[in-house]
Motif scaffolding. Sequence first.
Motif: not given
Length: 511
Positions: A95-97, A99, A122
């Motif tokens: 998810e962090s990549s 967003s 983000y």
Amino acid sequence: MADIQGYIMLLIIWLVSLILVRTIFSKTRAKSRLPPSPMALPIIGHLHLLAPIPHQALHKLSTKHGALMHIRLGSVPCVVASSPEMAKEFLKTHESSFSNRPITAAVDYLTYGSADFSFAPYGPYWKFMKKICMSELLNGRMLDQFLPVRAEELRRFLKLMERKASRSEKVDVGGELVRLTNNIVSRMTMNRTCSDNEDEAEEVRKLVEATAELTGQFNLSDFIWFCKNLDLQGMKKKLKHVRDTFDSMMDKIIKEHEDARKRKDDNRVKDLLDILLDTSEDENSEMRLTSENIKAFILDIFAAGTDTSAVTIEWALSELINHPDLMEKAREEMDIVVGKKRLVKESDISNLPYLQAVVKETLRLHPTGPMIVRESSQDCTVGGYEIPAKTRLFVNVWGIGRDPNHWDNPLEFRPERFIEGGGKSQIDVRGQHFHLLPFGSGRRSCPGTTMALQVVQTSLAAVIQCFDWKVDGRDGKVDMKEGPGLTLPRAHPLMCVPILRLNPFPSSSYI
């Protein structure tokens, strides 16, 4: 017409590219570790494979190339996830990549350079707005405060249907549902009822419609690198007209709110615009909102909250008309729980599990956001494949809802699958189960899910409870073809004659 022009432009570019480019495959492509891919054409890549409806075309391609595939839309590299497992990989594990949302030329212009919430990158501003959304704008207290507004507008809609029924008059059900949801959003957002001003109501509806059309329209400049600064489809003029009209309307409404705030009217109910203005004036706020931030956020609310809810109700009613046995089940439940002497309330919904199952099944087969779109912010490895930064991600929610590996008889409309003992009774629509993602998942999931479900479930319950619906045609069936667009519109409007079911019609005891 604009889409046809776009495809004609693509054809011209492709023909030119055949002369300029002598090979289809790049030698470097073979050395990379990208996911499987269909055969691409020079310059346009796989754009020609997305017609006429992208989520349907991508679903068909996934059956041949797998649940994770790589495509190139012009000069834009993309990956497509078409299974719950792959959706979870991108939206949870990585998810962090993923967003960020990609910004198109139309979105960037209409949102004042991505000054909104939905498409903001983000970061600190997005996190601040998310916190405001969840704690102030769309929390339970605010939704409870506006319960009378939702009830009043639904009652207004039902009275209109009652008048149409008394005259045996055909109704564009989808059009009237858009009016209903538009009025609810207008009153919650700006404390204005568009029903009292038909000119303003029509202006707002046209703005919402134009925004959806322009942001969903294929634009060559977004995909073909040498068209980036060209306006071959004449979109700039249309975008300027929409934003100028919206600007003028919002400047007027904001001034009215500011004047009312100066008068300090204690009897005035705060709306969402008031809360945004409070935040912009708060010197201690960690971020000061600009007028562009406020306008762009209001545009987000209208775009996300008007057409989507109306379309879901329209699809659900269409399915029930085509399945009279299921309509009868829903009505039997309603008659037992609510009766025939009063109108259904929002507080009744928790006691109507079959109605909730109907809505879930509708969102499975007809998700108003058929594809979740993200963009990678860094290089990462997913499923053993290398995904470079700035790769666009499409999670095919529509295709996942039809995955035969996870749904029995996936093309069948069967709400019973979500009832106790039906096998999927524990599946929720809020992004925790990747088999069903109508509102997205993770940090960028829809913050208005609770409000959307309240409006959709209660409105659908009311139209089931109060009316029978007669459709033209020899078999009385509704055509279920989809049309192109961001919010999964029907190809043809649902035209029905409402027939009064409750007689006498319940009075205003709705609230």
